[in-house]
Design a protein around this motif. Sequence first.
Motif, PDB file in Angstrom:
ATOM      1  N   UNK A 142      58.270 -36.890 -10.305  1.00  0.00           N
ATOM      2  CA  UNK A 142      58.368 -36.513 -11.721  1.00  0.00           C
ATOM      3  C   UNK A 142      57.727 -37.614 -12.557  1.00  0.00           C
ATOM      4  N   UNK A 143      57.586 -37.341 -13.871  1.00  0.00           N
ATOM      5  CA  UNK A 143      57.044 -38.353 -14.777  1.00  0.00           C
ATOM      6  C   UNK A 143      57.865 -39.637 -14.706  1.00  0.00           C
ATOM      7  N   UNK A 144      59.192 -39.469 -14.776  1.00  0.00           N
ATOM      8  CA  UNK A 144      60.060 -40.656 -14.776  1.00  0.00           C
ATOM      9  C   UNK A 144      59.914 -41.452 -13.480  1.00  0.00           C
ATOM     10  N   UNK A 145      59.879 -40.737 -12.358  1.00  0.00           N
ATOM     11  CA  UNK A 145      59.733 -41.435 -11.073  1.00  0.00           C
ATOM     12  C   UNK A 145      58.383 -42.140 -10.980  1.00  0.00           C
ATOM     13  N   UNK A 146      57.331 -41.469 -11.436  1.00  0.00           N
ATOM     14  CA  UNK A 146      56.000 -42.088 -11.384  1.00  0.00           C
ATOM     15  C   UNK A 146      55.971 -43.345 -12.260  1.00  0.00           C
ATOM     16  N   UNK A 147      56.643 -43.268 -13.422  1.00  0.00           N
ATOM     17  CA  UNK A 147      56.686 -44.419 -14.328  1.00  0.00           C
ATOM     18  C   UNK A 147      57.413 -45.603 -13.683  1.00  0.00           C
ATOM     19  N   UNK A 148      58.531 -45.310 -13.008  1.00  0.00           N
ATOM     20  CA  UNK A 148      59.309 -46.404 -12.422  1.00  0.00           C
ATOM     21  C   UNK A 148      58.677 -46.925 -11.134  1.00  0.00           C
ATOM     22  N   UNK A 149      57.819 -46.125 -10.496  1.00  0.00           N
ATOM     23  CA  UNK A 149      57.218 -46.499  -9.211  1.00  0.00           C
ATOM     24  C   UNK A 149      55.940 -47.314  -9.363  1.00  0.00           C
ATOM     25  N   UNK A 150      55.101 -46.944 -10.345  1.00  0.00           N
ATOM     26  CA  UNK A 150      53.814 -47.633 -10.462  1.00  0.00           C
ATOM     27  C   UNK A 150      52.864 -47.175  -9.368  1.00  0.00           C
ATOM     28  N   UNK A 151      52.503 -48.095  -8.471  1.00  0.00           N
ATOM     29  CA  UNK A 151      51.548 -47.779  -7.402  1.00  0.00           C
ATOM     30  C   UNK A 151      52.157 -46.813  -6.375  1.00  0.00           C
ATOM     31  N   UNK A 152      51.388 -45.784  -5.980  1.00  0.00           N
ATOM     32  CA  UNK A 152      51.874 -44.835  -4.972  1.00  0.00           C
ATOM     33  C   UNK A 152      51.927 -45.501  -3.599  1.00  0.00           C
ATOM     34  N   UNK A 153      52.765 -44.933  -2.713  1.00  0.00           N
ATOM     35  CA  UNK A 153      52.961 -45.579  -1.411  1.00  0.00           C
ATOM     36  C   UNK A 153      51.756 -45.469  -0.479  1.00  0.00           C
ATOM     37  N   UNK A 154      50.835 -44.547  -0.790  1.00  0.00           N
ATOM     38  CA  UNK A 154      49.598 -44.470   0.004  1.00  0.00           C
ATOM     39  C   UNK A 154      48.507 -45.365  -0.593  1.00  0.00           C
ATOM     40  N   UNK A 155      48.881 -46.212  -1.548  1.00  0.00           N
ATOM     41  CA  UNK A 155      47.903 -47.112  -2.172  1.00  0.00           C
ATOM     42  C   UNK A 155      47.196 -46.480  -3.359  1.00  0.00           C
ATOM     43  N   UNK A 156      47.440 -45.173  -3.588  1.00  0.00           N
ATOM     44  CA  UNK A 156      46.745 -44.473  -4.671  1.00  0.00           C
ATOM     45  C   UNK A 156      47.453 -44.619  -6.008  1.00  0.00           C
ATOM     46  N   UNK A 157      46.929 -43.893  -7.002  1.00  0.00           N
ATOM     47  CA  UNK A 157      47.460 -43.932  -8.367  1.00  0.00           C
ATOM     48  C   UNK A 157      47.948 -42.531  -8.734  1.00  0.00           C
ATOM     49  N   UNK A 158      49.062 -42.464  -9.420  1.00  0.00           N
ATOM     50  CA  UNK A 158      49.585 -41.157  -9.807  1.00  0.00           C
ATOM     51  C   UNK A 158      48.823 -40.544 -10.984  1.00  0.00           C
ATOM     52  N   UNK A 159      48.552 -39.238 -10.882  1.00  0.00           N
ATOM     53  CA  UNK A 159      47.963 -38.453 -11.978  1.00  0.00           C
ATOM     54  C   UNK A 159      48.749 -37.144 -12.082  1.00  0.00           C
ATOM     55  N   UNK A 160      48.768 -36.528 -13.281  1.00  0.00           N
ATOM     56  CA  UNK A 160      49.473 -35.242 -13.402  1.00  0.00           C
ATOM     57  C   UNK A 160      48.763 -34.176 -12.563  1.00  0.00           C
ATOM     58  N   UNK A 161      49.525 -33.298 -11.930  1.00  0.00           N
ATOM     59  CA  UNK A 161      48.870 -32.315 -11.047  1.00  0.00           C
ATOM     60  C   UNK A 161      47.963 -31.377 -11.831  1.00  0.00           C
ATOM     61  N   UNK A 162      48.318 -31.076 -13.088  1.00  0.00           N
ATOM     62  CA  UNK A 162      47.378 -30.405 -13.991  1.00  0.00           C
ATOM     63  C   UNK A 162      47.445 -31.130 -15.332  1.00  0.00           C
ATOM     64  N   UNK A 163      46.327 -31.136 -16.060  1.00  0.00           N
ATOM     65  CA  UNK A 163      46.312 -31.791 -17.370  1.00  0.00           C
ATOM     66  C   UNK A 163      46.609 -30.734 -18.430  1.00  0.00           C
ATOM     67  N   UNK A 164      47.714 -30.889 -19.178  1.00  0.00           N
ATOM     68  CA  UNK A 164      48.049 -29.904 -20.217  1.00  0.00           C
ATOM     69  C   UNK A 164      46.947 -29.840 -21.271  1.00  0.00           C
ATOM     70  N   UNK A 165      46.763 -28.674 -21.876  1.00  0.00           N
ATOM     71  CA  UNK A 165      45.731 -28.559 -22.912  1.00  0.00           C
ATOM     72  C   UNK A 165      46.377 -28.226 -24.259  1.00  0.00           C
TER      73      UNK A 165
END
Length: 462
Positions: free
Chosen positions: A14-37
Amino acid sequence: MKYVSTRGQAPELTFEEAMLTGLARDGGLYVPETIPTMSRDEIAALAGKSYEDVAFAVMKPFLGDSFTDDEFKGAIAAAYAGFGHDARAPLVQLGSNHFLLELFHGPTLAFKDFAMQLIGQLFQIALKRRGEKVTIVGATSGDTGSAAIEAFKGLDAVNVFILFPHGRVSDVQRRQMTTPSEANVQALAMDGDFDDCQARVKDMFNDFDFRDGVRLAGVNSINFARVLAQVVYYFTSAVSLGAPDRKVSFTVPTGNFGDVFAGFIAQQMGLPIEQLVIATNQNDILHRCLTTGDYRTDGVKASISPSMDIQVSSNFERALFYAYDRDGDAVTQIMDELKNEGGFKVSQGAFEALKSVFKSGRASEDETLATISSARVATGELLCPHSAVGVKVANENLGDTPMITLATAHPAKFADAVEKASGIYPALPPRMADLFDREERVTRVPNDLPTLQELIRKAMTA
Ligand SMILES: *Cc1c(COP(=O)(O)O)cnc(C)c1O
């Protein structure tokens, strides 16, 4: 709203989890699965609204149900209340079709306050609700550390330790980190350079016993919540110049690619942005990449715009993710090449995709100084060196569409370079004129992991 990793192998959050996590565990960066318009009407309706109201409208669709409307409105109000300008991000005119977006009216005089002040509030709400505490450890070359200390000071769910290279930050930057008296923030002056500081922070994140023991969290610029907060001022400035009926362009002084990536998000959301111009100093890896398709590291050279002295531009991975059609495997492969071989060649398709969105330019040290001086004469504006890099590159890209250059720091934060260029020593704003009278509190630390870990553990139990 779910968040996915640019490398495709980490759990969705979720947004909150991504915010508290920072870097993803696969070394990648979190992005929203779709970008709201946002529709044309929704964008048009932002005209005349306060910065805070626009912030709520623009960011809310990204949050899912992480925060209630009241919580989020309260966080936004608290985040921007301490800014020294009622408009928060005022626009001034530099030429007939060229505007400067002043992002330096926050408490530490650089644009990083826009994001850091907000995530300070959001961390506090989320951690209170979860009944958790975290330890934030960050390395800084100056601006990120002062913004983080200012944003998190006095919040009881968070302990903050900022490592900065002893003797290598400006006096204003150091004092902004060492003068807050709240016990939950500590400035650590480490022997070594910025890379050493960053390396010790990485060591702490890779030491899983320590990481879990002190509940380590990160707030560096790869945190998606920080990028999101920066999307807002693209909207406020574009709408004030006539969007959505009129297109605008932006030039963005760029280091880690967080700020300009926020512009990309704004464009994807439907804001009519014609050009997004990346402005680099002599550390021009991004400009070279957009010119040749080759992304290759080349050693950092210290410049008078130090917040843009980067070797690897972390958030660029997000732009690559979209340029490679959201192919996590392809991103993993080029990031491995970057790590193992010092660079990679962007595929033809991805290169075309990048070039359709981003333009780029660079400013040498002499060109930066000359721009500070010429802008002062032509417009009366005193630019910080980072903003001057932007103005120099923007001037090469002016056309019929209004150009907005982001002014990322106040000239007083980099007073020596500004004085060298213009002959004028820029004064601090009145609200912080006593910065040099305040008492400093700093711990001098060696470049040694066990010593640092011991200090942080002790502070946790004290
Ligand atoms: C951090 C910073 C930049 C670079 O921003 P990125 O988001 O890393 O591209 C530019 N100017 C100033 C003053 C900064 O503090």
